[in-house]
Design an enzyme around this catalytic site. Structure first.
Site, PDB file in Angstrom:
ATOM      1  CD  GLU A  72      -3.815  -4.525 -25.142  1.00  0.00           C
ATOM      2  OE1 GLU A  72      -2.612  -4.610 -25.377  1.00  0.00           O
ATOM      3  OE2 GLU A  72      -4.568  -3.686 -25.689  1.00  0.00           O
ATOM      4  CG  LEU A  73      -2.248  -7.748 -17.801  1.00  0.00           C
ATOM      5  CD1 LEU A  73      -3.070  -7.590 -16.532  1.00  0.00           C
ATOM      6  CD2 LEU A  73      -1.420  -9.016 -17.760  1.00  0.00           C
ATOM      7  NE  ARG A 132      -8.106 -12.266  -7.921  1.00  0.00           N
ATOM      8  CZ  ARG A 132      -7.905 -13.554  -8.139  1.00  0.00           C
ATOM      9  NH1 ARG A 132      -6.745 -14.099  -7.867  1.00  0.00           N
ATOM     10  NH2 ARG A 132      -8.857 -14.306  -8.643  1.00  0.00           N
ATOM     11  CB  THR A 156      -8.779  -1.065 -21.737  1.00  0.00           C
ATOM     12  OG1 THR A 156      -7.445  -1.494 -22.024  1.00  0.00           O
ATOM     13  CG2 THR A 156      -8.900   0.429 -21.911  1.00  0.00           C
ATOM     14  CG  HIS A 179       2.546  -2.094 -15.283  1.00  0.00           C
ATOM     15  ND1 HIS A 179       2.205  -3.296 -14.714  1.00  0.00           N
ATOM     16  CD2 HIS A 179       3.561  -2.354 -16.140  1.00  0.00           C
ATOM     17  CE1 HIS A 179       2.972  -4.255 -15.213  1.00  0.00           C
ATOM     18  NE2 HIS A 179       3.801  -3.709 -16.088  1.00  0.00           N
ATOM     19  N   GLY A 229       0.766  -1.248   0.000  1.00  0.00           N
ATOM     20  CA  GLY A 229       0.000   0.000   0.000  1.00  0.00           C
ATOM     21  C   GLY A 229       0.790   1.288   0.000  1.00  0.00           C
ATOM     22  CG  LEU A 241     -10.233  -6.071 -11.925  1.00  0.00           C
ATOM     23  CD1 LEU A 241     -10.107  -4.566 -11.782  1.00  0.00           C
ATOM     24  CD2 LEU A 241     -11.160  -6.633 -10.857  1.00  0.00           C
ATOM     25  CG  ASN A 277       1.781   3.299  -5.774  1.00  0.00           C
ATOM     26  OD1 ASN A 277       2.166   4.341  -6.287  1.00  0.00           O
ATOM     27  ND2 ASN A 277       2.388   2.137  -5.952  1.00  0.00           N
ATOM     28  NE  ARG A 314      -9.538 -14.742 -13.465  1.00  0.00           N
ATOM     29  CZ  ARG A 314      -8.438 -14.300 -12.863  1.00  0.00           C
ATOM     30  NH1 ARG A 314      -8.378 -13.065 -12.414  1.00  0.00           N
ATOM     31  NH2 ARG A 314      -7.382 -15.069 -12.716  1.00  0.00           N
TER      32      ARG A 314
HETATM   33  C1  GRF Z   1       3.867  -1.128  -7.197  1.00  0.00           C
HETATM   34  O1  GRF Z   1       5.130  -1.227  -7.760  1.00  0.00           O
HETATM   35  C2  GRF Z   1       2.822  -0.997  -8.276  1.00  0.00           C
HETATM   36  O2  GRF Z   1       3.252  -0.295  -9.380  1.00  0.00           O
HETATM   37  C3  GRF Z   1       2.616  -2.444  -8.656  1.00  0.00           C
HETATM   38  O3  GRF Z   1       2.688  -3.158  -7.455  1.00  0.00           O
HETATM   39  C4  GRF Z   1       3.465  -2.427  -6.507  1.00  0.00           C
HETATM   40  C5  GRF Z   1       2.571  -2.192  -5.349  1.00  0.00           C
HETATM   41  O4  GRF Z   1       3.182  -1.539  -4.299  1.00  0.00           O
HETATM   42  N1  GRF Z   1       1.403  -2.610  -9.412  1.00  0.00           N
HETATM   43  P1  GRF Z   1       2.312  -0.907  -3.129  1.00  0.00           P
HETATM   44  O5  GRF Z   1       1.296  -1.954  -2.684  1.00  0.00           O
HETATM   45  O6  GRF Z   1       1.655   0.343  -3.637  1.00  0.00           O
HETATM   46  O7  GRF Z   1       3.312  -0.645  -2.021  1.00  0.00           O
END
Ligand code: GRF
Length: 220
Positions: A144-145, A92, A142, A110, A13, A94, A15, A66
């Site tokens: 597309e992964l 996950r 979207t 990402h 967490g 989606l 971010n 799923r």
């Molecule tokens: C981050 O690098 C994010 O880009 C990726 O997974 C990681 C998650 O980190 N999708 P956090 O849970 O925000 O610490």
């Protein structure tokens, strides 16, 4: 009216923490309506609880498949009526129906220079390929992964002695924790939209992601 933000997490967490901080100090003009995790023990839930934000846990393993999980998640989100759904380390994939329902409202961060390295283990893959740079991208979600319209991307040089963990930490600290709050702030102000599968920033269609030079002072 202030935008309503829902944040979906699976783990640490960091971010989410950056998004909460930016809401608290007014850089993001939104209220966090809910933080939802698909893992009971996601450490990031503590950041939400400490900030007095309602949390919900939908453990994916307890759903038959799923689709049932997606349906339950969509139901919870519908109840909160978010203007923005931020996937923040949400691990996950989606399904199509879910993504279609929240299309245009959903962002992801990402850790790669998309379109390079969609999917997992991005830092490891960049090191194995001897790339000289790596980074992170915020994009619309979207079906597309990791393939929706990119919004903002940051890059940094890979150092000769970088290991996976070090590189991941630098990408997180120097890029992710800046570009994600910034992108959510733009969206909350109505400066960022998805139209016909393209990101529109301040009325301009983005043919490629914005760069870190576009970060506002408060997000640098
Ligand atoms: C981050 O690098 C994010 O880009 C990726 O997974 C990681 C998650 O980190 N999708 P956090 O849970 O925000 O610490």
């Amino acid at each position: 009216m202030r935008a309503r933000l829902a944040v979906l997490i699976s783990g640490r967490g960091r971010n989410l923490h950056a998004l909460i901080a930016a809401v608290q100090d007014g850089r993001i003009d939104a209220e966090i309506a809910t933080v939802i995790s698909n893992c009971r023990d996601a450490e990031g839930l503590a950041f939400a609880r400490d900030a007095g934000i309602a949390t919900e846990i939908l453990p994916h393993a307890e759903f038959a498949d799923r689709r049932t999980f997606d349906t339950a998640l969509a139901e919870r989100l519908r109840w909160h009526a978010p203007d923005i759904v931020a996937l923040a380390g949400f691990m996950r994939v989606l399904g199509e129906d879910f993504v279609t329902e929240f299309c245009g409202r959903m962002l992801n961060i990402h850790p790669s220079l998309l379109p390079k390295y969609a999917g997992l283990h991005t830092h490891r893959r960049a090191l194995a390929a001897h790339d000289d740079e790596h980074g992170a991208t915020v994009h619309f979600v979207t079906s597309e992964l990791d393939g929706g319209a990119p919004v903002i991307q940051g890059r940094l040089p890979i150092k000769a002695d970088d290991c996976e963990a070090q590189l991941a930490e630098r990408v997180l600290n120097e890029i992710e924790l800046k570009i994600y709050p910034q992108a959510v702030a733009w969206m909350a102000r109505g400066e960022l939209q998805l139209v016909d599968n393209a990101a529109i920033y301040k009325g301009q269609r983005l043919d490629r992601a914005l760069g870190m030079d576009q970060l506002e002072e408060a997000f640098r």
